[in-house]
Design an enzyme around this catalytic site. Structure first.
Site, PDB file in Angstrom:
ATOM      1  N   GLU A 154       0.808  -1.222   0.000  1.00 54.26           N
ATOM      2  CA  GLU A 154       0.000   0.000   0.000  1.00 54.26           C
ATOM      3  C   GLU A 154       0.840   1.270   0.000  1.00 54.26           C
ATOM      4  O   GLU A 154       0.548   2.231  -0.702  1.00 54.26           O
ATOM      5  CB  GLU A 154      -0.950  -0.007   1.212  1.00 54.26           C
ATOM      6  CG  GLU A 154      -2.171  -0.908   1.051  1.00 54.26           C
ATOM      7  CD  GLU A 154      -1.869  -2.370   1.319  1.00 54.26           C
ATOM      8  OE1 GLU A 154      -0.701  -2.693   1.647  1.00 54.26           O
ATOM      9  OE2 GLU A 154      -2.785  -3.195   1.190  1.00 54.26           O
ATOM     10  N   HIS A 168     -10.904  -6.385   8.555  1.00 59.60           N
ATOM     11  CA  HIS A 168     -11.512  -5.891   7.323  1.00 59.60           C
ATOM     12  C   HIS A 168     -12.711  -5.011   7.602  1.00 59.60           C
ATOM     13  O   HIS A 168     -13.403  -4.611   6.687  1.00 59.60           O
ATOM     14  CB  HIS A 168     -11.972  -7.063   6.447  1.00 59.60           C
ATOM     15  CG  HIS A 168     -10.881  -8.002   6.060  1.00 59.60           C
ATOM     16  ND1 HIS A 168     -10.256  -8.822   6.947  1.00 59.60           N
ATOM     17  CD2 HIS A 168     -10.299  -8.230   4.857  1.00 59.60           C
ATOM     18  CE1 HIS A 168      -9.333  -9.549   6.311  1.00 59.60           C
ATOM     19  NE2 HIS A 168      -9.332  -9.205   5.051  1.00 59.60           N
TER      20      HIS A 168
END
Lengths: 80, 777
Positions: free
Chosen positions: B60, B129
């Site tokens: 990321e 998540h």
């Protein structure tokens, strides 16, 4: 009053004060307050219950005599 | 118009942007061949090729950094991060580069970057998540943070976000991707700033964003059925935050509930609540309320209401005034801070029965005991919502009660369901209070207020003085002492109408005077009628589990009881910075006095030592208010009444602490009777709800077991606990001589947020002092 009558009254009164307590579990010489987990107010309610059923005035000083199953039954028999 | 999903709306927005501007390209993990982990970019690789739909490694920080570089170099990158959880790996790039470069370069550099990511719970994909961290991004200057809640917004905000010269973060709630709707063929762009009212309302503002907007709209729908008109404000953009639109709504409705899936501390809801307090303080008629997330993490969220754990309707309890239809609902009471659910074991009333305030209407079984529940409204039982045997959460509607004398609402025919509730008629007031006739409370109230009962005209049956009469006399004749609880809005309206708040009876939380109370008071006395309660909210209750055999039932109960006690005590240990003090009290005078007193009394009139200790504690605490009351939202609220909870052990394990009310004012004999009765009823499972809900301090006495000293755990939300050990003879030195004397050790556990050792010491010495003159107790 016979001993059986006294035991009957004790059983009835105890049932009102402490529904889940069972006198049979205690044994003749057993101390009720300890065996049945009664606190001082439960015990007082028990004394009052006995008084209301039998009319016997139980002086505070006599409480120790009524501590065991046998002592309590004998006291009731002796006072009537 | 064409039907599409939230997911397809974003895809179409990306597609159109890529067709219109060749500088636009997409980057992210699995966005190409796989089509995106939420399938937003599905099919775009085939249409635009791998140069413009770029699959990246799982890195990321690297690909967000690459996106920033591309933006600086004149491209228009759209970077997808799988979920907000993984965006943390790129936080350095987002905060220290994307958000900061314009400032660092003195305005010379701009980063026209769009970062999209999924957020929120509800899809059962575990904690890593499912977090809702958008509030963290809303904290950062230099970013614009969007939370499209609708298909139109998801579609319409995209192009303006791309055109923004500074970085824009778009949070797509994972629970919304499959939402369906219609989009016009030529959709309009939507401004990427400003909140919007999704539903107009008058009574309460629900503030929501992203995934909670549909929850709020659902709640508003249910509230409408109950006669409460809720306005739903969608924040749309968390940074910059449009507090003006929120304030405009709150100024109209005077109360607000903020919905937020994020953690409470430092959350978006905290920011909204803070701004509401700053901007609209004098318009608020109730404290700002916030939804809470159940459990430790969002993955454990229950699915009942769209994932945010909010029970629509149930949260409006704090604001009673506008809820005409809710007034008559009879709820599962909270019988202590450790109770979450209760089971109705018996209904003592049936539909059509007339009930008076204070009547016992049901038996409720909690994890600790069976409690007799009193009703707080007079009226007629209209419906029994929860049948015997069902377990429901605290606050659930148990029954509906039509207020007022039967039939009077129809007869007067003037009051529709949703109007402001009106004060009871004189006749009703008398009926309500008739049960309190000759009750000790009347004497206490009068004594407390310094009123002569002989000077009051009784309006009860047979001319007896009721509690209502005393309260009226107090209201008419004397100003109250202490600070009056009232909402800021109520104060503003009272000033406007020239009403003296001291004369208004409060019906808000903990007796606070609300705007409704002030307006009601200001209505000419002639215009009164009963309210009705059509269309009340019906609680959805879970099916009670089938009961197993008696033994496993008892074990399960015992486990539940231990858990309830454990949770409460753990909370106490965790939250309360407590201190302990102890002192040994000379009990010679008290013991002798009691012995003497009992010797002359029949067995039924005798008094036990715990009653003396209780009375002394109650008298003492009345003089040290820091020991008597509750901690509410980090603020101490002293109680004017003294309700000492007495810890009573349950046979077979467990402890419960019901209260005898206004103990300081009871005579010893009355107290003895009350205590005996309380212990007896505890044993029989016949406690009343009011006894369980409001002890202001707790006393525990383990002297019967020979315990010397008790260092107890404070019962939250109370702030103090007094413990007594055995009253027995111990060595005692006085004047240089040693002798035996009857003594008891008193201990105090108290909350340091409210008091210090000095006040605690004063409290204990006051108890000591009172026990030295037992005849005055």
């Amino acid at each position: 009053m016979t001993r059986d009558e006294a035991m009957g009254i004790m059983r009835d009164v105890l049932h009102q004060v402490a529904p889940e307590a069972d006198l049979e579990e205690v044994g003749r010489e057993g101390v009720m307050a300890e065996a049945l987990d009664l606190d001082s107010l439960d015990f007082l309610n028990f004394m009052i219950g006995l008084h209301e059923r039998t009319g016997i005035e139980i002086p505070e000083l006599d409480y120790p005599q009524l501590a065991t199953v046998e002592g309590c039954a004998a006291y009731l028999v002796a006072q009537t | 118009m064409s039907a599409c999903t939230y997911r397809e709306a974003i895809r179409e927005a990306i597609r159109q942007a890529m067709l219109a501007d060749e500088r636009v390209f997409c980057m992210g993990e699995d966005i190409g061949h796989y089509g995106g982990c939420y399938a937003v970019t599905l099919g775009l690789l085939e249409e635009f090729g791998p140069e413009r739909i770029r699959d990246t490694p799982l890195s990321e920080s690297a690909f967000v950094g690459a996106g920033i570089g591309a933006a600086l170099g004149g491209q228009r990158p759209i970077v997808e991060l799988m979920t907000v959880n993984f965006s943390l790996l790129a936080l350095d790039q987002i905060l220290n580069n994307a958000a900061t470069l314009r400032y660092m370069s003195g305005g010379q550099l701009s980063v026209p970057l769009v970062i999209r990511m999924a957020t929120g719970a509800g899809r059962q994909v575990a904690a890593q998540h499912s977090h809702s961290l958008e509030g963290w991004y809303a904290h950062i200057p230099g970013l614009r943070v969007l939370t499209p809640a609708t298909i139109e917004d998801a579609r319409g905000m995209f192009q303006p976000a791309l055109e923004d010269p500074d970085p824009v973060i778009i949070f797509e709630h994972a629970g919304l991707y499959n939402e369906k709707g219609d989009l016009p063929d030529d959709p309009k762009t939507v401004a990427i700033e400003g909140a919007v009212a999704r539903r107009e309302g008058q009574d309460v503002t629900l503030v929501a964003y992203g995934g909670t907007v549909r929850v709020a709209l659902g709640a508003a729908e249910e509230l409408a059925a109950a006669g409460v008109s809720a306005e739903v404000v969608d924040l749309r953009c968390l940074r910059p935050l449009d507090s003006v639109t929120v304030a405009a709504s709150v100024t109209k409705t005077h109360s607000v509930i903020v919905l937020d899936e994020g953690w409470r501390t430092g959350s978006v809801s905290a920011e909204v609540a803070s701004r509401v307090s700053e901007d609209c303080f004098y318009d608020l008629d109730a404290p700002v309320a916030r939804s809470r997330v159940h459990g430790r993490g969002p993955h454990s969220l229950r699915q009942t209401s769209g994932g945010c754990g909010l029970a629509p309707g149930g949260r409006c309890r704090g604001r009673r005034a506008p809820a005409g239809g809710l007034m008559g609902d009879f709820h599962m009471p909270s019988l202590g801070a450790d109770m979450e659910v209760g089971r109705v074991t018996e209904w003592l009333v049936k539909v059509g029965d007339e009930v008076k305030r204070g009547d016992i209407v049901a038996d409720v079984e909690t994890e600790k005991s069976t409690i007799e529940v009193e009703i707080f409204e007079s009226g007629v039982i209209e419906a029994i919502v929860v049948p015997v045997g069902e377990e429901v959460p605290v606050g659930a509607v148990l029954a509906r009660v039509r207020s007022g004398a039967s039939g009077s609402a129809e007869a007067s025919g003037t009051v529709p369901a949703a109007t402001e509730p009106t004060p009871p008629t004189e006749r009703e007031a008398t009926t309500i209070m008739a049960s309190a006739v000759r009750s000790p409370i009347v004497r206490h109230l009068a004594a407390e207020s310094g009123l002569d009962l002989n000077a009051i005209t009784g309006t009860g049956e047979g001319g007896v003085i009721t509690r209502h009469d005393v309260e009226q006399a107090v209201a008419a004749g004397q100003s109250r002492t202490g600070r009056l609880r009232s909402s800021p809005r109520a104060r503003a309206v009272a000033a406007e109408l020239g009403v003296d708040l001291n004369t208004v009876q409060g019906t808000g939380p903990r007796g606070a005077v609300t705007e409704g109370d002030v307006r009601k008071f200001n209505v000419p006395r002639g215009r009164v009628a009963a309210s009705s309660n059509e269309g009340a909210v019906t609680a959805v209750v879970p099916e009670a589990p089938a009961s197993a055999g008696p033994t496993s039932d008892a074990t399960a109960k015992q486990t539940a009881l231990r858990r309830a006690i454990g949770e409460l005590m753990a909370r106490s240990k965790r939250e309360i910075p407590r201190y302990y003090l102890s002192t040994t009290i000379d009990m010679r005078k008290a013991s002798e006095w009691l012995e003497h007193l009992n010797a002359g009394r029949s067995i039924t009139d005798r008094i036990v030592m715990p009653v003396l200790l209780l009375k002394a504690t109650a008298r003492a605490v009345a003089t040290v208010p820091e020991m008597n009351g509750f901690m509410v939202h980090g603020q101490f609220e002293a109680s004017t009444a003294v309700h000492v909870g007495v810890a009573i052990s349950l046979r077979g394990g467990g402890v419960i602490a019901p209260a005898i009310h206004d103990r300081a004012a009871l005579r010893l004999d009355e107290l003895m009777v009350a205590l005996r009765d309380l212990v007896k009823r505890t044993r029989l499972g016949r406690l009343r709800s009011s006894e369980m809900s409001d002890p202001t301090i707790t006393l525990t006495n383990l002297g019967d077991l020979g315990v010397d000293q008790v260092v107890g755990v404070i019962y939250p939300p109370q702030v103090a606990l007094v413990g007594f050990g055995k009253v027995t003879e111990r060595p005692w030195a006085e004047g240089g001589l040693l002798g035996a004397r009857s003594t008891v050790t008193a201990t105090l556990a108290a909350d340091h947020r409210v008091s210090d050792g000095h006040r605690g010491g004063l409290f204990l010495s006051k108890i000591d002092h009172l026990l030295q003159a037992p005849e005055d107790l």
